[in-house]
Write an enzyme that holds these catalytic residues in place. Sequence first.
Site, short mmCIF file in Angstrom:
data_model
loop_
_atom_site.label_atom_id
_atom_site.label_comp_id
_atom_site.label_asym_id
_atom_site.label_seq_id
_atom_site.Cartn_x
_atom_site.Cartn_y
_atom_site.Cartn_z
N SER A 1 -6.90 -6.01 -6.12
CA SER A 1 -7.86 -6.80 -4.99
C SER A 1 -9.45 -6.80 -6.26
CB SER A 1 -8.15 -5.58 -3.52
OG SER A 1 -9.69 -4.66 -4.03
N SER A 2 -9.94 -7.93 -5.05
CA SER A 2 -11.23 -7.79 -6.53
C SER A 2 -11.91 -6.07 -5.97
CB SER A 2 -12.57 -8.60 -5.36
OG SER A 2 -11.98 -9.52 -4.55
N GLU A 3 -12.12 -5.49 -4.73
CA GLU A 3 -12.52 -4.03 -5.09
C GLU A 3 -11.65 -3.05 -5.74
OE1 GLU A 3 -11.88 -5.71 -1.86
OE2 GLU A 3 -13.60 -7.04 -2.24
N ASN A 4 -10.59 -3.33 -6.20
CA ASN A 4 -10.27 -2.90 -6.94
C ASN A 4 -10.53 -2.21 -8.65
OD1 ASN A 4 -6.47 -3.28 -5.45
ND2 ASN A 4 -7.86 -1.63 -4.72
N TRP A 5 -11.51 -2.47 -9.33
CA TRP A 5 -12.46 -2.79 -9.68
C TRP A 5 -13.02 -0.75 -9.55
CZ3 TRP A 5 -10.97 -5.17 -13.97
CH2 TRP A 5 -10.10 -6.68 -13.43
N ASP B 1 0.82 -1.78 0.22
CA ASP B 1 0.14 0.02 0.48
C ASP B 1 1.22 1.69 0.18
OD1 ASP B 1 -1.71 1.46 0.16
OD2 ASP B 1 -2.77 1.26 2.08
N GLY B 2 -0.15 1.64 -0.56
CA GLY B 2 1.27 3.78 -0.94
C GLY B 2 1.96 3.51 -1.58
N GLU C 1 1.37 -13.71 11.82
CA GLU C 1 1.82 -12.74 12.95
C GLU C 1 1.55 -11.44 11.51
OE1 GLU C 1 2.65 -12.68 15.91
OE2 GLU C 1 2.04 -14.73 16.19
N ARG D 1 -0.25 7.69 -2.55
CA ARG D 1 0.31 8.86 -1.78
C ARG D 1 1.96 9.40 -1.73
NH1 ARG D 1 -1.12 5.69 3.51
NH2 ARG D 1 -1.86 4.40 2.47
N TRP D 2 2.84 8.10 -2.57
CA TRP D 2 4.28 8.18 -3.00
C TRP D 2 4.44 9.38 -4.11
CZ3 TRP D 2 6.67 7.40 -7.27
CH2 TRP D 2 8.84 7.19 -7.08
C1 FPP Z 1 -1.63 0.36 -3.47
O1 FPP Z 1 -1.35 1.54 -3.11
C2 FPP Z 1 -1.24 -0.67 -5.02
C3 FPP Z 1 -1.88 -1.42 -5.75
C4 FPP Z 1 -3.53 -1.17 -5.46
C5 FPP Z 1 -0.79 -2.01 -6.75
C6 FPP Z 1 -0.46 -2.03 -6.31
C7 FPP Z 1 0.40 -2.61 -7.74
C8 FPP Z 1 1.96 -2.81 -7.21
C9 FPP Z 1 2.77 -2.81 -6.98
C10 FPP Z 1 2.58 -2.61 -9.37
C11 FPP Z 1 2.77 -3.72 -9.68
C12 FPP Z 1 3.02 -5.03 -9.40
C13 FPP Z 1 3.08 -5.88 -9.77
C14 FPP Z 1 2.63 -7.75 -9.12
C15 FPP Z 1 3.79 -5.97 -11.43
P1 FPP Z 1 -2.30 2.16 -3.19
O2 FPP Z 1 -2.87 3.12 -4.70
O3 FPP Z 1 -4.34 1.99 -2.97
O4 FPP Z 1 -1.92 3.83 -2.63
P2 FPP Z 1 -2.15 4.81 -2.09
O5 FPP Z 1 -2.95 4.27 -0.42
O6 FPP Z 1 -2.06 5.84 -0.86
O7 FPP Z 1 -3.23 5.24 -2.81
#
Ligand code: FPP
Length: 249
Positions: free
Chosen positions: A66-70, A21-22, A208, A25-26
């Site tokens: 995730s299933s919710e990321n759509w 996660d992040g 853990e 924000r990064w």
């Molecule tokens: C969450 O950060 C990240 C994701 C939903 C996507 C994860 C994908 C990658 C790390 C890229 C590539 C992965 C692979 C396996 C090739 P966020 O966008 O929710 O961050 P935020 O909380 O700061 O908004």
Amino acid sequence: MDVQVESGEGNMPKHIAIVMDGNGRWAQAKHLPRTAGHHAGAKAVRRTVEYCAQQGIEVLSLFAFSSENWRRPKEEVDLLMRLFITTLKQEVKRLNENKIRLRFIGDRSAFSQPLQDKIKESEQLTCKNTGMTLIIAANYGGRWDICQAAEKIIQQAVANNDSNFKVTEQLLEGCLETAGMADPDLFIRTGGEKRISNFMLWQMAYTEFFNSAVLWPDFNEDYLSEAIFDYQNRQRRFGRTGEQVDSKQ
Ligand code: FPP
């Protein structure tokens, strides 16, 4: 139940599961589009896979989508789909050379045909590898996983005309997407949120948790070894008392 009692230094987690996660924000902190955060996140994935393989971790599970990321804006979803394909194209050869076995969990039927083909091809190419197993959770949800396992059990019972079937933990586990894999020992979530976010709900009953405020694109070998060190100094009790664990009862 297989009760393990392990603690202390030198005890490496066999299975690490990560919610990365992040990214957004990064990117925002650097006045960049969120998509730049995902590109940087992919680099952190590469670092993490290499480090875990070097450390002899047996299974690394990464929650990629995730299933919710759509529900995210279409441009972001499209970018993530493109990133999965390009990363697979770029990395699979190297993963294979390093004897890493790639497995995808989640409902892949929702992905474009080229992505589904690439997933299948990369799993087939690496399926006989004996090194670390890299699990990518894509269009995955813990609740979905439990439901699809329950469906398999019911379908089997119907096919066998068995109305007296009993649902045991062992039976259900064997129908989960992670069947045959040890449950995660260590769950890391970066980005500071303290949620499981529908990741391996069943599988993480005794995992853990390690929460890191570091945003995923900045996560590196030092942070990972900090998480592993923290894990090594926990006492895993699996329902027993601390005294029982100390006396190895
Ligand atoms: C969450 O950060 C990240 C994701 C939903 C996507 C994860 C994908 C990658 C790390 C890229 C590539 C992965 C692979 C396996 C090739 P966020 O966008 O929710 O961050 P935020 O909380 O700061 O908004």
